[in-house]
Design a protein around this motif. Structure first.
Motif, PDB file in Angstrom:
ATOM      1  N   GLY A 664       0.715  -1.130  -0.178  1.00 28.83           N
ATOM      2  CA  GLY A 664       0.061  -0.104   0.022  1.00 28.83           C
ATOM      3  C   GLY A 664       0.737   1.232   0.060  1.00 28.83           C
ATOM      4  O   GLY A 664       0.400   2.239   0.129  1.00 28.83           O
ATOM      5  N   GLN A 694      -5.579  -1.199  -5.496  1.00 28.84           N
ATOM      6  CA  GLN A 694      -5.933   0.122  -4.766  1.00 28.84           C
ATOM      7  C   GLN A 694      -7.228   0.814  -5.667  1.00 28.84           C
ATOM      8  O   GLN A 694      -7.781   1.734  -5.233  1.00 28.84           O
ATOM      9  CB  GLN A 694      -4.924   1.107  -4.551  1.00 28.84           C
ATOM     10  CG  GLN A 694      -3.945   0.464  -3.639  1.00 28.84           C
ATOM     11  CD  GLN A 694      -3.112   1.634  -2.912  1.00 28.84           C
ATOM     12  OE1 GLN A 694      -3.734   2.658  -2.726  1.00 28.84           O
ATOM     13  NE2 GLN A 694      -1.928   1.452  -2.115  1.00 28.84           N
ATOM     14  N   ARG A 938      -1.496  -1.596   8.982  1.00 28.51           N
ATOM     15  CA  ARG A 938      -1.434  -2.469   7.845  1.00 28.51           C
ATOM     16  C   ARG A 938      -1.525  -3.856   8.199  1.00 28.51           C
ATOM     17  O   ARG A 938      -0.939  -4.285   9.067  1.00 28.51           O
ATOM     18  CB  ARG A 938      -0.049  -2.167   7.042  1.00 28.51           C
ATOM     19  CG  ARG A 938       0.111  -0.707   6.568  1.00 28.51           C
ATOM     20  CD  ARG A 938       1.515  -0.848   6.265  1.00 28.51           C
ATOM     21  NE  ARG A 938       2.027   0.702   5.836  1.00 28.51           N
ATOM     22  CZ  ARG A 938       1.909   1.546   4.703  1.00 28.51           C
ATOM     23  NH1 ARG A 938       1.185   1.067   3.747  1.00 28.51           N
ATOM     24  NH2 ARG A 938       2.068   2.613   4.608  1.00 28.51           N
ATOM     25  N   LEU A 965      -5.355  -0.472   6.289  1.00 28.96           N
ATOM     26  CA  LEU A 965      -5.149  -0.888   4.791  1.00 28.96           C
ATOM     27  C   LEU A 965      -5.152  -2.586   5.257  1.00 28.96           C
ATOM     28  O   LEU A 965      -4.379  -2.952   6.084  1.00 28.96           O
ATOM     29  CB  LEU A 965      -3.790  -0.785   4.485  1.00 28.96           C
ATOM     30  CG  LEU A 965      -3.767   0.932   3.519  1.00 28.96           C
ATOM     31  CD1 LEU A 965      -3.690   1.912   4.354  1.00 28.96           C
ATOM     32  CD2 LEU A 965      -2.442   0.765   2.840  1.00 28.96           C
ATOM     33  N   LYS A 967      -4.643  -5.905   3.151  1.00 27.33           N
ATOM     34  CA  LYS A 967      -4.364  -6.616   1.783  1.00 27.33           C
ATOM     35  C   LYS A 967      -4.720  -8.013   1.751  1.00 27.33           C
ATOM     36  O   LYS A 967      -4.581  -8.921   2.743  1.00 27.33           O
ATOM     37  CB  LYS A 967      -2.793  -6.389   1.549  1.00 27.33           C
ATOM     38  CG  LYS A 967      -2.584  -7.361   0.249  1.00 27.33           C
ATOM     39  CD  LYS A 967      -0.989  -7.505   0.251  1.00 27.33           C
ATOM     40  CE  LYS A 967      -0.430  -8.471  -0.997  1.00 27.33           C
ATOM     41  NZ  LYS A 967      -0.985  -9.779  -0.689  1.00 27.33           N
ATOM     42  N   ILE A 972      -6.335  -4.376  -2.157  1.00 22.17           N
ATOM     43  CA  ILE A 972      -5.878  -3.836  -0.950  1.00 22.17           C
ATOM     44  C   ILE A 972      -7.000  -3.042  -0.683  1.00 22.17           C
ATOM     45  O   ILE A 972      -7.454  -2.056  -1.435  1.00 22.17           O
ATOM     46  CB  ILE A 972      -4.734  -2.948  -1.282  1.00 22.17           C
ATOM     47  CG1 ILE A 972      -3.492  -3.790  -1.654  1.00 22.17           C
ATOM     48  CG2 ILE A 972      -4.468  -1.949  -0.202  1.00 22.17           C
ATOM     49  CD1 ILE A 972      -2.256  -2.768  -1.922  1.00 22.17           C
ATOM     50  N   ILE A 974      -8.609  -0.159   1.494  1.00 21.24           N
ATOM     51  CA  ILE A 974      -8.017   0.926   2.299  1.00 21.24           C
ATOM     52  C   ILE A 974      -9.582   1.852   3.035  1.00 21.24           C
ATOM     53  O   ILE A 974     -10.351   2.247   2.423  1.00 21.24           O
ATOM     54  CB  ILE A 974      -7.432   2.144   1.485  1.00 21.24           C
ATOM     55  CG1 ILE A 974      -6.135   1.547   0.562  1.00 21.24           C
ATOM     56  CG2 ILE A 974      -6.983   3.360   2.328  1.00 21.24           C
ATOM     57  CD1 ILE A 974      -5.512   2.530  -0.177  1.00 21.24           C
TER      58      ILE A 974
END
Length: 996
Positions: A664, A694, A938, A965, A967, A972, A974
């Motif tokens: 990210g 994204q 993350r 974030l 994944k 991904i 967000i």
């Protein structure tokens, strides 16, 4: 003139006039000079009485004080036996001696012993050898170097002589000469452990070793890497007064250089009261063998300044060590030294110079050196041919061969080996066949070396049938021939035929070596043939090749790729030795199975052990960081890559761009991208993929167009990234446009992955008829991934009809596909069909189809934390659960649970607590507790984020005012202020209008 080829220590030599005996009466330090040399003495006019004279030893004046005395009274029976030997009656003469030897009735003199040694070797009579050694041990016979040399030759000739000596200590007792012979023979036979064992026995018996024994012990220590023992032997030599002996010091210098103790070696060298050729040679070769070529050349120059003339072997050894372009300048300096020393016309050194220039990629210099030679032999031509062949200058190879023929130089097997290597590709097959005809005309095709090179050429050219013909015509098939054919079968994936060949070679009496099994393991690894691989593994163990490092590395790689990581790690742990390829093989297995955390733990373990990573290690470590979104550790590895000098390697650059993008951090991905002077299509595709994940379609398209403006032609992977960007935004029309562009404008053939991406795009937009039509018409069979993707989309729209059809198709191909059960069960659950969902779950468990464990990862302070559903193993579990309960309460109080929620699609048992303890949710809450507020959280998930967690993390981001974030395997996500960048693709709440 009379000449002998040794310095006799109390030995005799014969000329046509009389028998003489040279007695050396000098202090012990001059024992060092008793080395194989030639002594020439004019015997005419010698008086019968003892006298003194000075002789020359190999052109040098021998130290004064050597007494030459006459010897007239040799035993008459020895003369008679010698005459019998000269008349070819060796057996009769030695029979008499052997009988006397057994009864110990005579004192065998030098000539008797030489005859007995000769008979021992001719008859391979170890019993007689033992009797002979017993006699020497208890007799007073003179021990000259020639007798010692012949005894050592006897040990080398009789393989079982050492075993036949039951008790060395009883045999030798205090007779140092016997210890000398047996210890030096053991060293000559490569039994360094035996040398040290005998040396220990000598010390226990308080038998004082001579300098020969100490030299042998020091060499054995060097062979075994026994530094402490070498230092002990060094101290023993000092105690016995051998520290001034030139040969002992040379052995110490050589041994210390092998251990890399160059300062100690130099101190010993400088402390010698007088350096000799042998000590200089030891120092120069010691530096050379450790790769310190600059120090070797410097020492050579100092040796010459001191007035010593280096032996030809020194130049040859130094040239042999200059094997790559980094040593070119040093090699040129050495060449100048060779010219100055007058050795350039020495044929071996001349050929070595051409070979050196060839290996250092200085082909022009090799040609100049070749042309300067006054004459060339077949070796010279072969070296020049090989140099051009290895560099791929195949036209020049043929021209050199023609020049060789014009020079009337008869080619040999090496010549044809270089020529055949030049034609080892399909484009040069016709030239190879012409050369084959020429070889047949010369009649050298029956030689095994040439035959194997022909076989190799046809295999490399891909003509298996021609290779089979050559193989069948070989008069003698050795292990290399069989190995090449087995490898050829395996390269064509003819595993059964390769296994038959393995049996066939053994039926012919040829046992396979570890090279035989390497291609088997490699092919089983490539095609994931686990069962065959296990069978080959059993054969490897049976033959004892499972300790070979190359075999171990290949097996670890095979088991890792086949998903058998426990077996791979077991092999890794049991490996008697490991190189960097061993670590890389296990890391590859973990990365390919999505176990990035395990791969990173292995990398950190490697770092802690002080093992230097290579480019492959860093590549795998970066991939592992990508799998678990370990941005912090990824940055640290990036710095290590820079320090190691791999930051300009294309594979590393591409891996870094991909890692930063998938973590990210598009800013870091762009930085690496911009810093790279070379960008290939993979580099561009990695960055495009980062924006696609994204859901930034516009930037992805801009990069795609910029890539073409930079002259980089897109490939299928680049289009796959573009199609993924369309799928993440639900852009059906644009996705179909780019698919047609790929095929019609760029002439890139669609692959299954491209179609699956379109199926995903159609499914997420609810276009099930179009998606099914595409899946049924694409030219690929067994497309489980595409049908699974459509089945996953059925959950979003609660399309039971299509879901059941997808399930039936998938299980028609793979009856044991766990994911299909899980997805259909989730469709039933969302449709409120809880009984059907439970029945499907029971069926799955009955078939022992276990779901892949969902795991989520979060990196905090360079440490990666792993969570699974309902995880209670983490040290902060209590705090995480408490925080989760607080968030659940806040969500209810703020009315966020009804914000576009799914309560009508969640089973009643779950509705009471929307914030269930799934892995990604636990990782997210842990991040709230530990990650600073000014930094994003993350999280990486090894599966697709579930509907519940997707909704819950949206709510958490709004409550906590944090960017999160996540994944997963799809994209991904967000999360920010209650929304997700994916636009809730796959997570919409739609009516069930097409449910039935």
């Amino acid at each position: 003139m009379a000449a002998v080829s040794y310095v006799p220590y109390g030995c005799s030599f014969t000329d046509s006039y009389r028998q003489w005996e040279i007695n050396l009466k000098k202090r012990r330090v001059y024992d060092a000079y008793l080395m194989p040399v030639t002594i020439t003495i004019a015997t005419t006019g010698f008086k019968s009485d003892a006298g003194m004279l000075t002789v020359r030893c190999n052109g040098d004046r021998f130290p004064a004080g050597f007494q030459i005395s006459s010897s007239h009274d040799l035993a008459s029976n020895a003369t008679e036996r010698r005459e019998e030997s000269e008349n070819g009656k060796l057996n009769e003469a030695s029979d008499v001696m052997e009988g006397s030897l057994e009864q110990d009735t005579i004192a065998c003199i030098h000539d008797d012993l030489m005859l007995l040694i000769q008979r021992c070797m001719e008859e391979k009579n170890s019993g007689l050898g033992v009797q002979l050694l017993k006699h020497i041990a208890r007799s007073e016979v003179e021990k000259d170097p020639l007798l010692r040399k012949q005894l050592i030759i006897m040990f080398n000739s009789l393989d079982d002589l050492l075993e036949a000596i039951k008790d060395v200590s009883q045999l030798c007792k205090e007779n140092v000469f016997s210890w000398d012979v047996i210890i030096c023979s053991s060293l000559k036979l490569g039994q360094s452990e035996k040398v040290l064992e005998l040396y220990h026995t000598m010390k226990e018996l308080a038998v004082e070793p001579n300098y020969n024994i100490l030299v042998a012990v020091l060499k054995a220590c060097g062979n075994l890497g026994s530094k402490d023992m070498a230092m002990t032997a060094h101290m023993h030599a000092v105690q016995l007064g051998y520290d001034s002996d030139v040969f002992v010091n040379a052995a110490i210098i050589d041994t210390y250089c092998k251990f890399g103790l160059f300062n100690d070696a130099r101190i010993i060298f400088n402390s010698m009261w007088e350096q000799q050729d042998v000590s200089w040679n030891a120092l120069i070769i010691g530096y050379c063998h450790k790769g310190c070529l600059q120090d070797s050349l410097h020492s050579l120059q100092n040796m010459q300044k001191e007035g010593f003339c280096p032996a030809r072997s020194i130049f040859w050894t130094l040239l042999s060590s200059c094997t790559n372009s980094t040593a070119l300048e040093l090699g040129k300096q050495l060449h100048a030294n060779i010219i100055g020393s007058g050795f350039e016309n020495d044929m071996r050194i001349y050929n070595g110079l051409i070979n050196f220039y060839g290996k250092c990629d200085a082909i022009d210099d090799a040609c100049v050196t070749f042309n300067r030679g006054q004459m060339q032999d077949v070796v010279t031509w072969n070296v020049l041919l090989t140099a051009h062949s290895q560099k791929g200058y195949f036209e020049e190879v043929f021209a050199i061969f023609q020049a060789m023929q014009n020079d009337d130089c008869q080619p040999d097997g090496i010549t044809f080996g270089s020529l055949l290597t030049a034609y080892c590709n399909a484009e040069d097959l016709e030239k190879g066949k012409q050369l084959h005809s020429y070889i047949l005309a010369l009649g050298v095709g029956t030689h095994s070396f040439v035959g194997n090179n022909l076989l190799n050429m046809y295999i490399k050219c891909g003509t298996l049938q021609d290779a089979q013909t050559i193989f069948d015509s070989l008069p003698e098939q050795d292990v290399s021939s069989w190995n090449m054919m087995i490898k050829a079968y395996l390269e064509h994936e003819l595993i059964e035929k390769a296994l038959a060949a393995l049996d066939g070679m053994q039926m012919c009496g040829i046992q396979p070596d570890h090279i035989t099994f390497l291609p088997f393991v490699k092919v089983c690894s490539n095609i994931l043939a686990l069962e065959h691989g296990q069978h080959i593994h059993a054969s490897i163990v049976k033959r004892g090749f499972d300790t070979q490092l190359a075999i171990i590395n290949s097996l670890i790689n095979m088991y890792g790729k086949c998903g058998k990581l426990e077996e791979a790690h077991l092999l890794f742990d049991k490996a008697p030795e490991k190189d960097i390829l061993t670590w890389n093989a296990l890391m590859t297995g973990y990365v390919s199975e999505g176990q990035g955390l395990a791969a990173l733990r292995l990398y950190l373990q490697l770092e802690h052990a002080g093992i230097k990573p290579d480019k492959g290690t860093y590549f795998r470590a970066i991939r592992a960081c990508t799998a678990v979104s370990a941005l912090g550790l990824g940055k640290r590895i990036h710095e290590a890559v820079k320090e190691a000098g791999f930051s300009t390697e294309m594979s590393i650059i591409n891996a870094l761009v991909d890692m930063y993008a998938k973590c990210g951090s598009l800013k870091d991905a762009h930085r690496v991208f911009q810093e790279s002077s070379n960008k290939d299509v993979v580099t561009w595709s990695s960055l495009i993929s980062g924006y696609a994940e994204q859901s930034d379609y516009d930037t992805a398209v801009e990069l795609f167009q910029e890539m073409q403006e930079e002259g980089v032609k897109p490939d299928g992977i680049a289009f796959l990234s573009l199609l993924a960007a369309c799928a993440h935004k639900g852009l059906v029309i644009k996705g179909l446009f780019w698919l047609r562009q790929m095929r019609d404008h760029y002439e890139i053939t669609e692959e299954l992955q491209h179609y699956d991406c379109i199926v995903d795009l159609l499914g997420c937009r609810g276009l099930f008829d179009e998606a099914e039509d595409l899946l049924e018409t694409i030219p690929f069979q067994y497309n489980v991934v595409g049908w699974l993707s459509l089945l996953g989309s059925c959950k979003t729209y609660t399309n039971l009809k299509v879901a059941k059809r997808c399930f039936d198709i998938i299980n028609g191909v793979d009856t044991d596909h766990t994911t299909s059960y899980v997805l259909l069960s989730s469709v039933y659950t969302k449709a409120g069909m809880y009984r059907e969902a439970e029945e499907l779950e029971i069926s799955r468990r009955d078939k022992e189809l276990w779901k892949k464990t969902g795991q989520a990862y979060i990196e905090v302070d360079n440490h990666i934390h792993c969570f699974s559903a309902d995880d209670e193993t983490h040290p902060q579990t209590a705090g995480i659960h408490s925080k989760l309960e607080l968030l659940n309460l806040q969500a209810k109080q703020q009315g966020l649970l009804n914000d576009g929620v799914y309560l009508d699609t969640i089973p009643p048992v779950v509705q009471q607590d929307l914030f269930c303890r799934h892995s990604e949710k636990l990782a997210t809450v842990f991040g709230l507790m530990t990650v600073p507020r000014d930094a994003p959280i993350r999280v990486a998930k090894n599966l697709r984020i579930c509907t519940d967690c997707h909704q819950a993390i949206k709510i958490i981001s709004k409550i906590e005012h944090r960017d999160i974030l996540v994944k997963d395997i799809d994209c991904i996500h967000i999360f920010s202020n209650g929304s997700c960048s994916c636009g809730d693709r796959h997570y919409q709440s739609n009516s069930c209008t097409n449910a039935h």
